[in-house]
Design an enzyme around this catalytic site. Structure first.
Site, short mmCIF file in Angstrom:
data_model
loop_
_atom_site.label_atom_id
_atom_site.label_comp_id
_atom_site.label_asym_id
_atom_site.label_seq_id
_atom_site.Cartn_x
_atom_site.Cartn_y
_atom_site.Cartn_z
N HIS A 100 -6.19 3.15 -61.89
CA HIS A 100 -6.90 3.29 -60.62
C HIS A 100 -8.16 2.43 -60.63
O HIS A 100 -8.68 2.06 -61.68
CB HIS A 100 -7.25 4.75 -60.38
CG HIS A 100 -6.05 5.57 -60.01
ND1 HIS A 100 -6.15 6.88 -59.66
CD2 HIS A 100 -4.73 5.26 -59.93
CE1 HIS A 100 -4.94 7.36 -59.37
NE2 HIS A 100 -4.08 6.39 -59.54
N GLU A 118 -11.21 3.16 -59.92
CA GLU A 118 -12.34 3.81 -60.59
C GLU A 118 -12.21 3.67 -62.10
O GLU A 118 -13.20 3.43 -62.80
CB GLU A 118 -12.38 5.30 -60.23
CG GLU A 118 -12.48 5.58 -58.74
CD GLU A 118 -11.14 5.75 -58.05
OE1 GLU A 118 -11.10 6.46 -57.04
OE2 GLU A 118 -10.13 5.17 -58.50
N CYS A 164 -8.97 10.53 -57.41
CA CYS A 164 -7.99 11.56 -57.78
C CYS A 164 -8.62 12.45 -58.85
O CYS A 164 -9.72 12.17 -59.34
CB CYS A 164 -6.71 10.91 -58.29
SG CYS A 164 -6.89 10.17 -59.95
N CYS A 188 -9.46 10.52 -62.17
CA CYS A 188 -10.67 9.69 -62.03
C CYS A 188 -11.91 10.57 -61.87
O CYS A 188 -12.97 10.24 -62.42
CB CYS A 188 -10.53 8.74 -60.84
SG CYS A 188 -9.27 7.47 -61.11
#
Length: 159
Positions: A86, A88, A114, A117
């Site tokens: 992801h 992040e 999410c 993260c």
């Protein structure tokens, strides 16, 4: 002597500026489902950026297809069944790779983090998150609230 009055400029706020930069970063994404960009900032300085895509040196979904689509996995579920990191995660990894502390920083991201993260951002010491759009992960928001991380939604200038 009369002073000239300067015309007001339509200058973006710091939040708008960094969120627009996150949107620009998202354009590097190699995900077929959702383009996400993230920027870690402290004291109005960019520390690291990230977008969602496969680990360095591995084939990207734009080249070989999306395993999540093939398996019909809904958005927000089974994050481990994906080639990509992801945005992040990539931003945090870039900061760590170059020895940059993100403690007490702010994350600007095109989407809400999410749960995976969110847990990483909590442990990295992030104090605030500014997002452009939501994400179907209530648990992530619950964790961020419990960790007392402020989450704000701000629509980007051109969204």
């Amino acid at each position: 002597m009369k002073r000239k009055i300067k015309a007001k400029h339509n200058r973006p706020s710091w939040d708008e500026y960094f969120l627009e930069m996150a949107r620009l970063v998202s354009k590097r994404s190699t995900c077929l489902r959702r383009k996400v960009g993230a920027i870690l900032v402290k004291n109005k300085r960019i520390l690291a950026t990230g977008y969602n895509g496969a680990p360095s040196g591995l084939k990207h979904c734009i080249d070989i297809g999306c395993i999540r689509d093939k398996l019909k996995i809904p958005s927000g579920e089974r994050h481990e069944l994906c080639r990509a990191l992801h945005a992040e995660q990539n931003a945090l990894i870039q900061a760590a790779l170059y020895g940059v502390s993100v403690k007490a920083g702010t994350l600007y991201a095109t989407n809400q983090p999410c749960i995976i993260c969110a847990k990483m951002l909590i442990n990295a010491g992030i104090k605030e998150i500014v997002i452009n759009n939501g994400y179907p992960d209530k648990m992530a928001m619950d964790f961020l609230k419990e960790a007392k991380i402020k989450v704000r939604t701000l629509k980007a200038i051109n969204s």
